[in-house]
Design an enzyme around this catalytic site. Structure first.
Site, short mmCIF file in Angstrom:
data_model
loop_
_atom_site.label_atom_id
_atom_site.label_comp_id
_atom_site.label_asym_id
_atom_site.label_seq_id
_atom_site.Cartn_x
_atom_site.Cartn_y
_atom_site.Cartn_z
NE ARG A 37 -4.49 1.95 2.15
CZ ARG A 37 -4.03 3.01 3.30
NH1 ARG A 37 -3.20 3.00 4.19
NH2 ARG A 37 -5.22 3.91 3.08
CB ILE A 63 -5.07 5.99 -1.16
CG1 ILE A 63 -5.11 4.02 -0.89
CG2 ILE A 63 -4.61 6.69 0.80
CD1 ILE A 63 -4.08 3.72 -0.46
CB SER A 64 -10.04 3.69 0.14
OG SER A 64 -11.67 4.10 -0.67
CD GLN A 65 -11.06 3.50 7.98
OE1 GLN A 65 -11.48 4.18 8.24
NE2 GLN A 65 -10.69 2.78 9.51
#
Ligand code: SAH
Length: 213
Positions: A37, A63-65
């Protein structure tokens, strides 16, 4: 930037955090353990990559959790080789998770800057969505429909009808619905004309924008 043992260790810890929060799908957890990530973010934010937090990327997007990515992917209930439409490519992290789950991914992004940046990154990393498209995901992708699964990774004020219509019977649409906060919502197409709707917890997404290309 590289991927190292240290990063791997941090990912294992992150996967454990997600397990503690209720994620149980092994394929999804393996994807979290596997995908670097930190490479999807600017290098100066590397230290944040394996915390369970959303983070700013280019063009005022996020960027999503990781928990959100895992939760949405789990709700999709993917089986190998499924045809999946993703709305909101963003950093490409969710796309990579879908690819790890062996989906054939069609992904749409409406911010040109992000679209270009993420596509270069996909090439560099060897991630191969079937199609990555610059456009308005509100309309879905009629030319490639129907889809086994559709995932929306931006907050939609309401469910776009086009997306429901592009689902196969038996297919699943996972979409966060709402303005300030969104309710994660699952639609299962039970017949040509019927959908079963289930609501899950509340989340916070950047907005799904219509007709703004
Ligand atoms: N899955 C991404 C989430 C990025 S945030 C990730 O993990 O990085 C949501 C993304 O949806 C943003 O990049 C935003 O530009 C995009 N988006 C918003 N409205 C859209 C639309 N109508 N069509 C396609 N993408 C859209």
């Amino acid at each position: 930037m590289k991927d190292t043992f240290k990063h791997r260790g941090m990912r294992n810890k992150l996967a454990q955090v997600l397990i503690d929060k209720g994620i149980g799908n092994k394929t999804v957890l393996d994807a979290i353990r596997d995908i670097p990530r930190h490479l999807f973010m600017d290098s100066s934010f590397e230290g944040h990559a394996y915390q369970d937090k959303a983070f700013p990327i280019a063009a005022n997007q996020t960027i999503s959790q990781p928990y959100t990515v895992a939760f949405q992917t789990e709700l999709l209930a993917l089986e190998g080789g499924m045809k999946v439409l993703e709305i909101g490519t963003g950093s490409g992290y969710q796309t990579a998770v879908l690819l790890k789950c062996k989906a054939k991914v069609y992904t749409i992004e409406r911010q040109l800057e992000l679209f270009k940046k993420t596509n270069l990154f996909f090439k560099k990393m060897g991630y191969r969505p079937k199609k990555a498209i610059f456009g308005d995901g509100y309309k879905g992708l009629p030319d490639e429909a129907p889809f086994d699964r559709i995932i929306v990774t931006a907050g939609a004020p309401e469910v776009p009808k086009a997306l429901l219509s592009q689902l196969k019977v038996g297919g699943r649409l996972v979409i966060p619905v709402g303005f300030e906060e969104q309710i994660m919502t699952l639609y299962v197409r039970t017949s040509e004309k019927e959908f079963e709707k289930t609501e899950y917890g509340s989340f916070k997404f950047v907005p799904l924008l219509e007709d703004k290309n």
